[in-house]
Enzyme design. Structure first.
Site, PDB file in Angstrom:
ATOM      1  N   HIS A   1     -25.886 -11.328 -10.401  1.00 55.21           N
ATOM      2  CA  HIS A   1     -26.907 -11.352 -11.451  1.00 55.21           C
ATOM      3  C   HIS A   1     -27.289 -13.016 -11.530  1.00 55.21           C
ATOM      4  CE1 HIS A   1     -29.538 -10.678 -14.958  1.00 55.21           C
ATOM      5  NE2 HIS A   1     -29.765  -9.551 -14.520  1.00 55.21           N
TER       6      HIS A   1
ATOM      7  N   ASP B   1     -28.506  -2.026 -11.605  1.00 54.59           N
ATOM      8  CA  ASP B   1     -29.128  -0.995 -10.347  1.00 54.59           C
ATOM      9  C   ASP B   1     -27.998  -0.550  -9.422  1.00 54.59           C
ATOM     10  OD1 ASP B   1     -31.749  -1.918 -10.524  1.00 54.59           O
ATOM     11  OD2 ASP B   1     -31.578  -3.680  -9.692  1.00 54.59           O
TER      12      ASP B   1
HETATM   13  N1  ACO Z   1     -23.391 -10.074  -2.240  1.00 51.25           N
HETATM   14  C1  ACO Z   1     -22.596 -11.064  -1.627  1.00 51.25           C
HETATM   15  N2  ACO Z   1     -22.883 -12.279  -1.977  1.00 51.25           N
HETATM   16  C2  ACO Z   1     -23.672 -12.645  -2.973  1.00 51.25           C
HETATM   17  C3  ACO Z   1     -24.376 -11.522  -3.906  1.00 51.25           C
HETATM   18  C4  ACO Z   1     -23.977 -10.261  -3.332  1.00 51.25           C
HETATM   19  N3  ACO Z   1     -24.630  -9.345  -3.847  1.00 51.25           N
HETATM   20  N4  ACO Z   1     -24.892 -12.128  -4.860  1.00 51.25           N
HETATM   21  C5  ACO Z   1     -24.855 -13.478  -4.789  1.00 51.25           C
HETATM   22  N5  ACO Z   1     -23.873 -13.818  -3.724  1.00 51.25           N
HETATM   23  C6  ACO Z   1     -23.251 -15.180  -3.377  1.00 51.25           C
HETATM   24  C7  ACO Z   1     -24.288 -15.996  -2.640  1.00 51.25           C
HETATM   25  O1  ACO Z   1     -24.291 -15.653  -1.321  1.00 51.25           O
HETATM   26  C8  ACO Z   1     -24.083 -17.231  -3.160  1.00 51.25           C
HETATM   27  O2  ACO Z   1     -22.958 -17.775  -2.434  1.00 51.25           O
HETATM   28  P1  ACO Z   1     -22.386 -19.227  -2.018  1.00 51.25           P
HETATM   29  O3  ACO Z   1     -22.548 -19.958  -3.528  1.00 51.25           O
HETATM   30  O4  ACO Z   1     -21.172 -19.234  -1.666  1.00 51.25           O
HETATM   31  O5  ACO Z   1     -23.558 -19.712  -1.281  1.00 51.25           O
HETATM   32  C9  ACO Z   1     -23.754 -17.033  -4.650  1.00 51.25           C
HETATM   33  O6  ACO Z   1     -23.118 -15.592  -4.796  1.00 51.25           O
HETATM   34  C10 ACO Z   1     -24.696 -17.403  -5.484  1.00 51.25           C
HETATM   35  O7  ACO Z   1     -26.015 -16.429  -5.113  1.00 51.25           O
HETATM   36  P2  ACO Z   1     -27.376 -16.665  -5.382  1.00 51.25           P
HETATM   37  O8  ACO Z   1     -28.258 -16.137  -4.459  1.00 51.25           O
HETATM   38  O9  ACO Z   1     -27.647 -18.384  -5.335  1.00 51.25           O
HETATM   39  O10 ACO Z   1     -27.570 -16.230  -6.958  1.00 51.25           O
HETATM   40  P3  ACO Z   1     -28.719 -16.012  -7.732  1.00 51.25           P
HETATM   41  O11 ACO Z   1     -28.663 -16.189  -9.095  1.00 51.25           O
HETATM   42  O12 ACO Z   1     -30.071 -16.793  -7.279  1.00 51.25           O
HETATM   43  O13 ACO Z   1     -29.169 -14.547  -7.326  1.00 51.25           O
HETATM   44  C11 ACO Z   1     -29.327 -12.298  -7.229  1.00 51.25           C
HETATM   45  C12 ACO Z   1     -28.657 -13.418  -8.132  1.00 51.25           C
HETATM   46  C13 ACO Z   1     -30.494 -12.466  -6.417  1.00 51.25           C
HETATM   47  C14 ACO Z   1     -29.294 -10.972  -8.280  1.00 51.25           C
HETATM   48  C15 ACO Z   1     -28.104 -12.065  -6.300  1.00 51.25           C
HETATM   49  O14 ACO Z   1     -26.782 -11.783  -6.802  1.00 51.25           O
HETATM   50  C16 ACO Z   1     -28.218 -10.768  -5.364  1.00 51.25           C
HETATM   51  O15 ACO Z   1     -28.944 -10.931  -4.074  1.00 51.25           O
HETATM   52  N6  ACO Z   1     -27.712  -9.254  -5.618  1.00 51.25           N
HETATM   53  C17 ACO Z   1     -28.228  -8.400  -4.568  1.00 51.25           C
HETATM   54  C18 ACO Z   1     -29.430  -7.701  -5.031  1.00 51.25           C
HETATM   55  C19 ACO Z   1     -29.373  -7.121  -6.399  1.00 51.25           C
HETATM   56  O16 ACO Z   1     -28.439  -6.216  -6.798  1.00 51.25           O
HETATM   57  N7  ACO Z   1     -30.486  -7.365  -7.202  1.00 51.25           N
HETATM   58  C20 ACO Z   1     -30.731  -6.935  -8.477  1.00 51.25           C
HETATM   59  C21 ACO Z   1     -30.522  -7.901  -9.571  1.00 51.25           C
HETATM   60  S1  ACO Z   1     -30.473  -7.205 -11.253  1.00 51.25           S
HETATM   61  C22 ACO Z   1     -32.133  -6.738 -11.417  1.00 51.25           C
HETATM   62  O17 ACO Z   1     -32.992  -7.750 -10.910  1.00 51.25           O
HETATM   63  C23 ACO Z   1     -32.639  -5.666 -12.157  1.00 51.25           C
END
Ligand code: ACO
Length: 427
Positions: A304, A361
């Site tokens: 998140h 979620d």
């Molecule tokens: N699985 C694996 N790795 C992940 C995940 C995940 N679900 N989420 C984040 N990471 C990693 C990224 O690869 C990144 O790694 P790095 O720093 O080594 O390159 C690091 O964690 C940070 O990730 P970002 O994408 O920069 O974080 P951001 O804050 O932009 O994204 C997000 C948050 C989009 C929710 C992300 O965690 C994700 O894609 N999760 C899966 C989708 C999801 O569950 N979305 C629902 C969110 S809650 C909502 O909107 C109601």
């Protein structure tokens, strides 16, 4: 004494005011930065940018706190209803019994959808995603209600209309997508029970309303009711900032919510759990793929932008999975897989180092499956729940004297000036 931050660039010093919120949030006010220094800030995804002051929702991503108008979401999930929580978000306080009754009557009064709108529904191709249908229909509401009221009472009618009709339209789109007769809203049912009845009642098999199912839906919607400046709310506020109308703003919110990284994740989680189940139930290959940077796969329902600990909504949702399945005397193999996946991920150094925990979620789809909601309606369910949040945030923006047209800047990295070459002279 007012605090300031000092920024020094090329020997020039700029004093920037420091702002503090009621819960100790700190912000550097850069509103005059570009005018005074020529610099902008670079912040992709607005991860460090506050776009407004808000008194609606407080969240602390480190401690896992979420409060609507100061009230912990846990207390609301335990004691409130979705309609009462909507009143709280929109009006800033809990209603008296009289106000709540009045609000419920208003929601009932505005629950019908104009018959002419049915033609629109019927023109969508079979299999069209309900989120696409819903965003179009909400935008179309503006054509049916072109007046944009200025009186408080009339504004409240617009909010009630949105809250009530979106729910009716969601159920209608489901019925039409299945080729079934539409079920009209009933005056004698509560908001949640009415929705379930519109979704599942049919002339051949009357729907029996189960209070446990109604309660599960109440809690699901309360947990989704607002989440401060998330992506879809930012879309709503952006449309509001250009003085767009509320139907267009909510429609934009629905489109933003649809994405798999945001609300669309609830559908993606179930699809992922099903895939794990179909491939034998071992979550390890999926965990490995999520860690592999050359693979775009992510563990859906994990991570998140704000929460760096367990999402407080996910905790309630996880408990709700057990409660509703046991009340309905059912088992869901996907719940066992989800729990196993969570257990493995939370012990894995990658997930620990990246602070990746289940978000709302992760478990919500299992609750929705248990109460009979089809997978392609999951994000629509989120959208109905988020409506009071979008409405309150839109309204707050309209009344905020500091709200300006949303218009970010950029760092241009393209070609420097070059001149037009006639087509015959190009190589
Ligand atoms: N699985 C694996 N790795 C992940 C995940 C995940 N679900 N989420 C984040 N990471 C990693 C990224 O690869 C990144 O790694 P790095 O720093 O080594 O390159 C690091 O964690 C940070 O990730 P970002 O994408 O920069 O974080 P951001 O804050 O932009 O994204 C997000 C948050 C989009 C929710 C992300 O965690 C994700 O894609 N999760 C899966 C989708 C999801 O569950 N979305 C629902 C969110 S809650 C909502 O909107 C109601």
């Amino acid at each position: 004494m007012k605090k300031t931050a000092t920024l020094t660039i090329d020997g020039n010093t700029y004093e920037l005011p420091v702002l503090e919120g009621t819960e100790g949030d700190k912000a550097i006010d850069i509103r005059k930065l570009r005018a005074e220094s020529g610099y902008i800030t670079y912040d992709p995804g607005f991860a460090n940018t506050g776009v407004c002051k808000s008194s609606i929702t407080f969240m602390d991503g480190e401690k896992g706190i979420l409060r609507y108008r100061g009230i912990p979401v846990e207390e609301l999930a335990e004691n409130s209803t979705f309609v009462e929580t909507s009143f709280l978000l929109i009006n800033g306080r809990l209603p008296t019994r009289k106000e709540l009754n009045r609000f419920s009557v208003m929601l009932n009064d505005h629950s019908m959808v104009h018959e002419d709108m049915r033609h629109f529904f019927e023109s969508f191709p079979r299999g069209a995603h309900p989120m696409g249908i819903l965003s179009s229909m909400v935008n179309a509401l503006r054509a049916f209600y072109p007046e944009l009221p200025e009186e408080e009472e009339e504004i409240n009618v617009t909010f009630a209309r949105l809250l009530s009709k979106v729910r009716t339209m969601a159920a209608m789109s489901y019925k039409i997508s299945r080729g079934h007769a539409v079920v009209y809203p009933r005056y004698d049912l509560t908001y949640c029970a009415n929705f379930l009845n519109m979704m599942f009642d049919s002339p051949v098999r009357p729907y029996v309303i189960d209070p446990d199912v109604v309660r599960a839906l109440e809690v699901f919607w309360i947990l989704h009711a607002d989440h401060e400046q998330n992506s879809s709310t930012a879309a709503v506020r952006l449309v509001g900032s250009v003085r767009g109308n509320i139907y267009a703003a909510v429609s934009a919110g629905i489109c933003a919510l649809w994405g798999r990284l945001h609300g669309g994740a609830n559908q993606a989680v179930i699809e992922m759990l099903q895939q794990i189940h179909d491939s034998g139930g071992d979550p390890m290959p999926f965990i490995e793929r999520a860690k592999d940077k050359s693979d775009p796969f992510r563990l859906m329902g994990f991570g998140h932008r704000v929460y760096k600990t367990y999402d407080p909504r996910a905790k309630i949702m996880k408990r709700m999975c057990d409660t509703i399945l046991s009340k309905l005397n059912r088992k869901d193999p996907l719940l066992d897989i989800a729990k196993k996946l969570e257990e493995v991920a939370l012990k894995d150094p990658y997930f620990i180092d990246h602070n990746l925990y289940p978000n709302v979620d992760f478990y919500s789809g299992i609750v929705l499956r248990a109460i009979g909601i089809p997978v392609n309606m999951f994000t629509v369910m989120f959208a109905i729940g988020r409506l009071p949040g979008w409405i309150s945030q839109f309204r707050e923006g309209q009344h905020d004297p500091e709200q300006r047209l949303f218009r970010p800047r950029q760092l241009y990295v393209g070609d420097q000036v070059r001149h037009y070459v006639p087509i015959d002279e190009r190589g």
